[in-house]
Design an enzyme around this catalytic site. Structure first.
Site, PDB file in Angstrom:
ATOM      1  N   THR A 149       0.830  -1.203   0.000  1.00  0.00           N
ATOM      2  CA  THR A 149       0.000   0.000   0.000  1.00  0.00           C
ATOM      3  C   THR A 149       0.868   1.258   0.000  1.00  0.00           C
ATOM      4  OG1 THR A 149      -1.427   1.290   1.462  1.00  0.00           O
ATOM      5  CG2 THR A 149      -0.109  -0.358   2.518  1.00  0.00           C
ATOM      6  N   ASP A 150       0.283   2.367  -0.452  1.00  0.00           N
ATOM      7  CA  ASP A 150       1.006   3.648  -0.375  1.00  0.00           C
ATOM      8  C   ASP A 150       1.069   4.160   1.065  1.00  0.00           C
ATOM      9  OD1 ASP A 150      -1.674   4.350  -0.056  1.00  0.00           O
ATOM     10  OD2 ASP A 150      -1.648   5.963  -1.554  1.00  0.00           O
ATOM     11  N   GLU A 151       0.272   3.543   1.972  1.00  0.00           N
ATOM     12  CA  GLU A 151       0.211   4.057   3.343  1.00  0.00           C
ATOM     13  C   GLU A 151       1.534   3.861   4.093  1.00  0.00           C
ATOM     14  OE1 GLU A 151      -3.489   3.292   5.359  1.00  0.00           O
ATOM     15  OE2 GLU A 151      -4.549   3.083   3.470  1.00  0.00           O
ATOM     16  N   TYR A 174      -1.926  -0.707  10.899  1.00  0.00           N
ATOM     17  CA  TYR A 174      -2.043  -1.349   9.577  1.00  0.00           C
ATOM     18  C   TYR A 174      -0.817  -1.044   8.720  1.00  0.00           C
ATOM     19  CZ  TYR A 174      -3.327  -1.790   4.625  1.00  0.00           C
ATOM     20  OH  TYR A 174      -3.311  -2.070   3.279  1.00  0.00           O
ATOM     21  N   LYS A 178       2.195  -3.491   7.244  1.00  0.00           N
ATOM     22  CA  LYS A 178       2.495  -3.653   5.813  1.00  0.00           C
ATOM     23  C   LYS A 178       3.950  -3.261   5.543  1.00  0.00           C
ATOM     24  CE  LYS A 178       0.137  -4.739   2.865  1.00  0.00           C
ATOM     25  NZ  LYS A 178      -0.193  -6.080   2.318  1.00  0.00           N
TER      26      LYS A 178
HETATM   27  P1  NAD Z   1      -9.527  -7.648   1.848  1.00  0.00           P
HETATM   28  O1  NAD Z   1      -9.568  -7.382   3.304  1.00  0.00           O
HETATM   29  O2  NAD Z   1     -10.732  -7.389   1.008  1.00  0.00           O
HETATM   30  O3  NAD Z   1      -9.130  -9.177   1.569  1.00  0.00           O
HETATM   31  C1  NAD Z   1      -8.121  -9.837   2.275  1.00  0.00           C
HETATM   32  C2  NAD Z   1      -8.236 -11.323   1.984  1.00  0.00           C
HETATM   33  O4  NAD Z   1      -7.181 -11.998   2.679  1.00  0.00           O
HETATM   34  C3  NAD Z   1      -9.554 -11.933   2.463  1.00  0.00           C
HETATM   35  O5  NAD Z   1     -10.085 -12.778   1.447  1.00  0.00           O
HETATM   36  C4  NAD Z   1      -9.158 -12.730   3.694  1.00  0.00           C
HETATM   37  O6  NAD Z   1      -9.989 -13.858   3.916  1.00  0.00           O
HETATM   38  C5  NAD Z   1      -7.728 -13.137   3.339  1.00  0.00           C
HETATM   39  N1  NAD Z   1      -6.920 -13.421   4.546  1.00  0.00           N
HETATM   40  C6  NAD Z   1      -6.793 -12.628   5.653  1.00  0.00           C
HETATM   41  N2  NAD Z   1      -5.985 -13.224   6.539  1.00  0.00           N
HETATM   42  C7  NAD Z   1      -5.561 -14.396   5.983  1.00  0.00           C
HETATM   43  C8  NAD Z   1      -4.692 -15.437   6.402  1.00  0.00           C
HETATM   44  N3  NAD Z   1      -4.096 -15.402   7.600  1.00  0.00           N
HETATM   45  N4  NAD Z   1      -4.482 -16.467   5.559  1.00  0.00           N
HETATM   46  C9  NAD Z   1      -5.086 -16.518   4.345  1.00  0.00           C
HETATM   47  N5  NAD Z   1      -5.930 -15.575   3.906  1.00  0.00           N
HETATM   48  C10 NAD Z   1      -6.164 -14.517   4.707  1.00  0.00           C
HETATM   49  O7  NAD Z   1      -8.264  -6.835   1.320  1.00  0.00           O
HETATM   50  P2  NAD Z   1      -8.036  -6.106  -0.072  1.00  0.00           P
HETATM   51  O8  NAD Z   1      -8.594  -4.752   0.019  1.00  0.00           O
HETATM   52  O9  NAD Z   1      -8.436  -7.012  -1.169  1.00  0.00           O
HETATM   53  O10 NAD Z   1      -6.442  -5.959  -0.050  1.00  0.00           O
HETATM   54  C11 NAD Z   1      -5.608  -6.952  -0.638  1.00  0.00           C
HETATM   55  C12 NAD Z   1      -4.153  -6.531  -0.494  1.00  0.00           C
HETATM   56  O11 NAD Z   1      -3.953  -5.262  -1.130  1.00  0.00           O
HETATM   57  C13 NAD Z   1      -3.705  -6.350   0.952  1.00  0.00           C
HETATM   58  O12 NAD Z   1      -2.393  -6.843   1.068  1.00  0.00           O
HETATM   59  C14 NAD Z   1      -3.752  -4.834   1.171  1.00  0.00           C
HETATM   60  O13 NAD Z   1      -2.826  -4.451   2.151  1.00  0.00           O
HETATM   61  C15 NAD Z   1      -3.372  -4.347  -0.208  1.00  0.00           C
HETATM   62  N6  NAD Z   1      -3.883  -3.018  -0.580  1.00  0.00           N
HETATM   63  C16 NAD Z   1      -5.206  -2.716  -0.443  1.00  0.00           C
HETATM   64  C17 NAD Z   1      -5.682  -1.470  -0.837  1.00  0.00           C
HETATM   65  C18 NAD Z   1      -7.154  -1.117  -0.746  1.00  0.00           C
HETATM   66  O14 NAD Z   1      -7.514   0.040  -1.031  1.00  0.00           O
HETATM   67  N7  NAD Z   1      -8.037  -2.012  -0.393  1.00  0.00           N
HETATM   68  C19 NAD Z   1      -4.799  -0.533  -1.369  1.00  0.00           C
HETATM   69  C20 NAD Z   1      -3.434  -0.881  -1.500  1.00  0.00           C
HETATM   70  C21 NAD Z   1      -3.005  -2.128  -1.109  1.00  0.00           C
HETATM   71  P1  TYD Z   2     -10.728   3.922   4.216  1.00  0.00           P
HETATM   72  O1  TYD Z   2     -11.663   3.483   3.137  1.00  0.00           O
HETATM   73  O2  TYD Z   2     -10.867   3.293   5.571  1.00  0.00           O
HETATM   74  O3  TYD Z   2      -9.251   3.759   3.639  1.00  0.00           O
HETATM   75  P2  TYD Z   2      -7.821   4.251   4.256  1.00  0.00           P
HETATM   76  O4  TYD Z   2      -7.995   4.596   5.675  1.00  0.00           O
HETATM   77  O5  TYD Z   2      -6.987   3.025   4.078  1.00  0.00           O
HETATM   78  O6  TYD Z   2      -7.393   5.389   3.401  1.00  0.00           O
HETATM   79  O7  TYD Z   2     -10.882   5.484   4.422  1.00  0.00           O
HETATM   80  C1  TYD Z   2     -10.692   6.399   3.336  1.00  0.00           C
HETATM   81  C2  TYD Z   2     -10.806   7.795   3.914  1.00  0.00           C
HETATM   82  O8  TYD Z   2     -12.147   8.010   4.353  1.00  0.00           O
HETATM   83  C3  TYD Z   2      -9.938   8.033   5.140  1.00  0.00           C
HETATM   84  O9  TYD Z   2      -9.463   9.370   5.108  1.00  0.00           O
HETATM   85  C4  TYD Z   2     -10.887   7.850   6.313  1.00  0.00           C
HETATM   86  C5  TYD Z   2     -12.211   8.331   5.749  1.00  0.00           C
HETATM   87  N1  TYD Z   2     -13.418   7.664   6.290  1.00  0.00           N
HETATM   88  C6  TYD Z   2     -14.474   8.450   6.783  1.00  0.00           C
HETATM   89  O10 TYD Z   2     -14.417   9.692   6.792  1.00  0.00           O
HETATM   90  N2  TYD Z   2     -15.593   7.806   7.243  1.00  0.00           N
HETATM   91  C7  TYD Z   2     -15.698   6.445   7.258  1.00  0.00           C
HETATM   92  O11 TYD Z   2     -16.724   5.898   7.723  1.00  0.00           O
HETATM   93  C8  TYD Z   2     -14.600   5.657   6.744  1.00  0.00           C
HETATM   94  C9  TYD Z   2     -14.662   4.150   6.746  1.00  0.00           C
HETATM   95  C10 TYD Z   2     -13.477   6.325   6.272  1.00  0.00           C
END
Ligand code: NAD
Ligand code: TYD
Length: 368
Positions: A149-151, A174, A178
């Site tokens: 992630t960019d975070e 989180y 990561k």
């Molecule tokens: P998500 O929470 O939707 O899915 C995570 C998946 O991992 C789920 O299917 C869960 O069952 C599985 N999982 C969790 N713990 C596990 C374990 N111990 N063993 C096996 N499986 C397990 O997450 P996502 O949003 O699809 O994110 C996927 C990846 O991308 C993550 O690594 C996250 O850090 C990264 N990422 C997400 C975002 C975003 O905006 N969602 C952005 C950048 C990077």
């Molecule tokens: P989120 O979807 O949780 O992603 P991340 O924290 O990984 O960026 O949140 C996106 C942005 O929205 C973040 O600045 C927090 C804000 N947010 C709210 O204002 N209200 C909400 O209920 C949630 C879930 C997030």
């Protein structure tokens, strides 16, 4: 395999068998759906997923059953922390590429309960790396693509962008978990010579996102007439990317990124949360045939998230220049597709929100 320049391969990596972790989650399922639908991709796919609250096999329903695809796809419910299981799968399925999505992914949950984040994101990635190292020692190279992630880069002021060389400065449990996993991946590549690539992506949105994240939560609450909780002053900035565009970037990096390289992925799509919400409300109101003003009245400013990062913004120039990647969906098109999908899949949201999916899971896979 040959190197085109320091960063890219001239002869692409062509995995014959991939282990995808977290393939029942939001982004992992997009990756599997898009790979199985791409005629240019012939890889077999094993999906290893624990099916936590965020994993949902419905995300793949209709995409894996067709005989041609079913022959290329299999699902294993299991934990990435189980190194012996990961090693067994790598061996059994003659895996040559591992794409690692599995993680605990929600910042708010990490603030309320960091332990799962350390265990899954840090120790889980450690177990994956140990399994790949053991395969290498046995003479079988597995390329690992790690999805991050960019975070990990921390928070920006009003200007500037994260580039691949920006120093890490994670600020939530989180992002710290990561960052730790990213460091382990790089350390294993450096120390043990594992072949790895890494991508750091901005906020994703799109179909099948668990309705705890900003966009799906707001859409679901609009539909149910519930308050729309905006943290703090709503001026925090995120860079939004449509999930299938991220999945495409991961595939490009997996196949064309040289070992040891990192790639930033973003939508060039910065929005303040409150502005985003106003745009989203317009689209939802149109689809629902509702009054936008009535939906706007649901906006409720709530206490800020502790340590809330102010701004994320990605410079994705490297992947655009060297791999020719570009997001196919601008925000208007992506949000339209997401809202349309939500209206066509109200059952999915209702089941996820009501816990009906968990009951199905407990019945079919046993309680955990
Ligand atoms: P998500 O929470 O939707 O899915 C995570 C998946 O991992 C789920 O299917 C869960 O069952 C599985 N999982 C969790 N713990 C596990 C374990 N111990 N063993 C096996 N499986 C397990 O997450 P996502 O949003 O699809 O994110 C996927 C990846 O991308 C993550 O690594 C996250 O850090 C990264 N990422 C997400 C975002 C975003 O905006 N969602 C952005 C950048 C990077
Ligand atoms: P989120 O979807 O949780 O992603 P991340 O924290 O990984 O960026 O949140 C996106 C942005 O929205 C973040 O600045 C927090 C804000 N947010 C709210 O204002 N209200 C909400 O209920 C949630 C879930 C997030």
């Amino acid at each position: 395999m040959s190197h085109g320049n320091a960063e890219t391969l001239t002869v692409p990596r062509a995995p014959s068998s991939m282990l995808v972790t977290g393939g029942a989650g939001f982004i992992g399922s997009s990756f599997i759906r898009t790979r199985l639908a791409d005629p240019a991709c012939t890889s077999r796919i094993v999906n290893l997923d624990l099916l936590t609250y965020a994993g949902n096999l419905e995300n793949l329903a209709g995409h894996v059953e067709e005989p041609e695809r079913a022959g290329r796809y299999s699902f294993v419910r299991g934990d990435i922390r189980d190194q012996a299981l990961v090693e067994r799968l790598l061996e059994q399925h003659k895996v040559d590429a591992l794409v690692h999505f599995a993680a605990e992914s929600h910042v708010d949950r990490s603030i309320h309960g960091p332990r799962d984040f350390i265990e899954t994101n840090v120790l889980g990635t450690f177990a994956i790396l140990e399994a790949v190292r053991a395969r290498k020692a046995a003479g079988h190279d597995v390329h690992l693509h790690h999805v991050s992630t960019d975070e990990v880069f921390g928070s920006l002021g009003d200007t500037g962008f994260f580039v691949e060389t920006t120093a890490y400065d994670p600020r939530s449990p989180y992002s710290a978990s990561k960052a730790a996993s990213d460091h382990l991946v790089r350390a294993y590549a450096h120390t043990y010579g594992l072949s790895t690539t890494l991508s750091n992506c901005s906020n994703n949105y799109g179909p099948f996102q668990f309705p705890e994240k900003l966009i799906p939560l707001m859409i679901a609450n609009c539909l149910e007439g519930k308050p729309l909780p905006v943290y703090g002053d709503g001026q925090n900035v995120r860079d939004w990317l449509y999930v299938d565009d991220h999945a495409e970037a991961v595939w490009l990096v997996l196949t064309r990124g040289a070992p040891g390289t990192s790639w930033n992925v973003g939508g060039r799509n910065e929005k303040k949360n409150l502005d985003l919400l106003h745009e989203l409300i317009e689209v939802v109101a149109r689809h629902a045939n509702k009054d936008a003003a009535a939906l706007r009245a649901l906006i409720t400013f709530v206490k800020d998230r502790p340590g809330h990062d102010r701004r994320y913004a990605i410079d994705c120039g490297k992947i655009e220049r060297l791999l020719g990647w570009t997001p196919r969906h601008d925000f208007g098109a992506g949000i339209e597709a997401t809202v349309r999908w939500t209206f066509a899949n109200r059952g999915w949201i209702d089941r996820v929100r009501s816990g009906a999916y968990r009951e199905w899971l407990d019945t079919n896979y046993g309680k955990r």
